[in-house]
Design a protein around this motif. Structure first.
Motif, PDB file in Angstrom:
ATOM      1  N   SER A 206      40.404   6.584 -34.050  1.00 42.52           N
ATOM      2  CA  SER A 206      42.216   6.571 -34.674  1.00 42.52           C
ATOM      3  C   SER A 206      42.485   5.262 -34.835  1.00 42.52           C
ATOM      4  CB  SER A 206      42.340   7.754 -34.470  1.00 42.52           C
ATOM      5  OG  SER A 206      43.098   7.552 -33.232  1.00 42.52           O
ATOM      6  N   LYS A 207      43.955   5.366 -35.268  1.00 44.11           N
ATOM      7  CA  LYS A 207      44.854   4.230 -35.472  1.00 44.11           C
ATOM      8  C   LYS A 207      46.185   4.530 -35.717  1.00 44.11           C
ATOM      9  CE  LYS A 207      44.940   2.772 -40.297  1.00 44.11           C
ATOM     10  NZ  LYS A 207      44.725   1.562 -40.791  1.00 44.11           N
TER      11      LYS A 207
ATOM     12  N   GLU B 181      52.494   8.775 -35.757  1.00 41.62           N
ATOM     13  CA  GLU B 181      51.428   9.768 -36.317  1.00 41.62           C
ATOM     14  C   GLU B 181      50.380   8.406 -36.818  1.00 41.62           C
ATOM     15  OE1 GLU B 181      51.593   9.502 -41.677  1.00 41.62           O
ATOM     16  OE2 GLU B 181      52.921   8.362 -40.797  1.00 41.62           O
ATOM     17  N   SER B 182      48.870   9.419 -37.087  1.00 50.04           N
ATOM     18  CA  SER B 182      47.922   8.455 -36.398  1.00 50.04           C
ATOM     19  C   SER B 182      47.050   8.518 -37.885  1.00 50.04           C
ATOM     20  CB  SER B 182      47.007   8.827 -35.382  1.00 50.04           C
ATOM     21  OG  SER B 182      47.015  10.022 -35.217  1.00 50.04           O
ATOM     22  N   GLN B 183      46.017   7.977 -37.746  1.00 51.86           N
ATOM     23  CA  GLN B 183      45.025   8.148 -38.917  1.00 51.86           C
ATOM     24  C   GLN B 183      43.834   7.647 -37.949  1.00 51.86           C
ATOM     25  OE1 GLN B 183      45.200   5.011 -41.393  1.00 51.86           O
ATOM     26  NE2 GLN B 183      44.574   5.978 -43.645  1.00 51.86           N
ATOM     27  N   SER B 184      42.587   8.921 -39.165  1.00 52.59           N
ATOM     28  CA  SER B 184      41.268   8.714 -38.706  1.00 52.59           C
ATOM     29  C   SER B 184      40.095   7.370 -39.323  1.00 52.59           C
ATOM     30  CB  SER B 184      40.155   9.863 -38.951  1.00 52.59           C
ATOM     31  OG  SER B 184      39.148  10.156 -38.435  1.00 52.59           O
ATOM     32  N   VAL B 185      39.732   6.728 -38.673  1.00 52.81           N
ATOM     33  CA  VAL B 185      39.296   5.378 -39.223  1.00 52.81           C
ATOM     34  C   VAL B 185      37.589   6.177 -40.365  1.00 52.81           C
ATOM     35  CG1 VAL B 185      37.906   3.892 -38.623  1.00 52.81           C
ATOM     36  CG2 VAL B 185      39.716   3.732 -37.969  1.00 52.81           C
ATOM     37  N   ALA B 186      37.208   7.381 -39.666  1.00 52.63           N
ATOM     38  CA  ALA B 186      36.100   7.680 -40.017  1.00 52.63           C
ATOM     39  C   ALA B 186      36.559   8.577 -41.797  1.00 52.63           C
ATOM     40  CB  ALA B 186      35.759   8.744 -39.208  1.00 52.63           C
ATOM     41  N   ASP B 187      37.275   9.219 -41.709  1.00 50.11           N
ATOM     42  CA  ASP B 187      37.952   9.734 -42.822  1.00 50.11           C
ATOM     43  C   ASP B 187      39.513   9.554 -43.546  1.00 50.11           C
ATOM     44  OD1 ASP B 187      39.660  10.860 -41.108  1.00 50.11           O
ATOM     45  OD2 ASP B 187      38.515  13.355 -41.399  1.00 50.11           O
TER      46      ASP B 187
ATOM     47  N   LYS C  78      41.707   9.855 -42.686  1.00 49.37           N
ATOM     48  CA  LYS C  78      43.335  11.732 -43.058  1.00 49.37           C
ATOM     49  C   LYS C  78      44.249  11.030 -41.523  1.00 49.37           C
ATOM     50  CE  LYS C  78      43.505  16.625 -41.159  1.00 49.37           C
ATOM     51  NZ  LYS C  78      42.881  17.518 -40.065  1.00 49.37           N
ATOM     52  N   LYS C  79      45.521  11.614 -41.730  1.00 51.99           N
ATOM     53  CA  LYS C  79      46.799  11.279 -41.221  1.00 51.99           C
ATOM     54  C   LYS C  79      46.704  12.420 -40.461  1.00 51.99           C
ATOM     55  CE  LYS C  79      48.224   7.628 -43.751  1.00 51.99           C
ATOM     56  NZ  LYS C  79      49.954   7.224 -44.399  1.00 51.99           N
TER      57      LYS C  79
END
Length: 119
Positions: free
Chosen positions: A54-55, A82-88, A90-91
């Motif tokens: 995630s980032k 606020e973060s975001q999954s790299v795989a899908d 999704k925030k």
């Protein structure tokens, strides 16, 4: 480096997922607690914080309060991220109260422990 500068360096390391910075900022005895109850030692924290799964899109340490007591520092702040999954893609948003304990080791402040509570 002052406690405030160390805290800001840690926040920037979180955004950048910078393992080298984490290694320099964290005490060998680190106990890092997450709001879901997981507790990690230094090696596990760094591995998980830099695994690229995630980032952070944003990360704020709001209203910091720093109290230095001898060779210890008590740091509290409001974490908004606020973060975001790299795989899908999704925030997700997190809104937490954070308590950090820093210890003066030689000339440097090192993160000794961290706890978080969901709001």
């Amino acid at each position: 480096m002052s406690v405030a500068k160390s805290v800001e360096a840690f926040r920037k390391a979180q955004i950048a997922a910078d393992a080298k910075a984490f290694d320099a900022l964290c005490a060998a005895e680190l106990s890092y607690s997450h709001s879901d109850g997981r507790v990690e030692d230094k090696a596990t924290f760094i591995a998980n914080a830099t695994n690229g799964k995630s980032k952070f899109l944003s990360l704020g340490y709001l209203d910091p309060q720093i109290r230095v007591v001898g060779t210890a520092a008590i740091v509290r702040f409001h974490w908004v991220a606020e973060s975001q999954s790299v795989a899908d893609g999704k925030k997700s948003n997190t809104n937490l109260h954070i308590l950090m304990n820093w210890q003066k080791q030689g000339a440097d402040w090192k993160l000794l422990s961290r706890a978080s509570t969901k709001l």
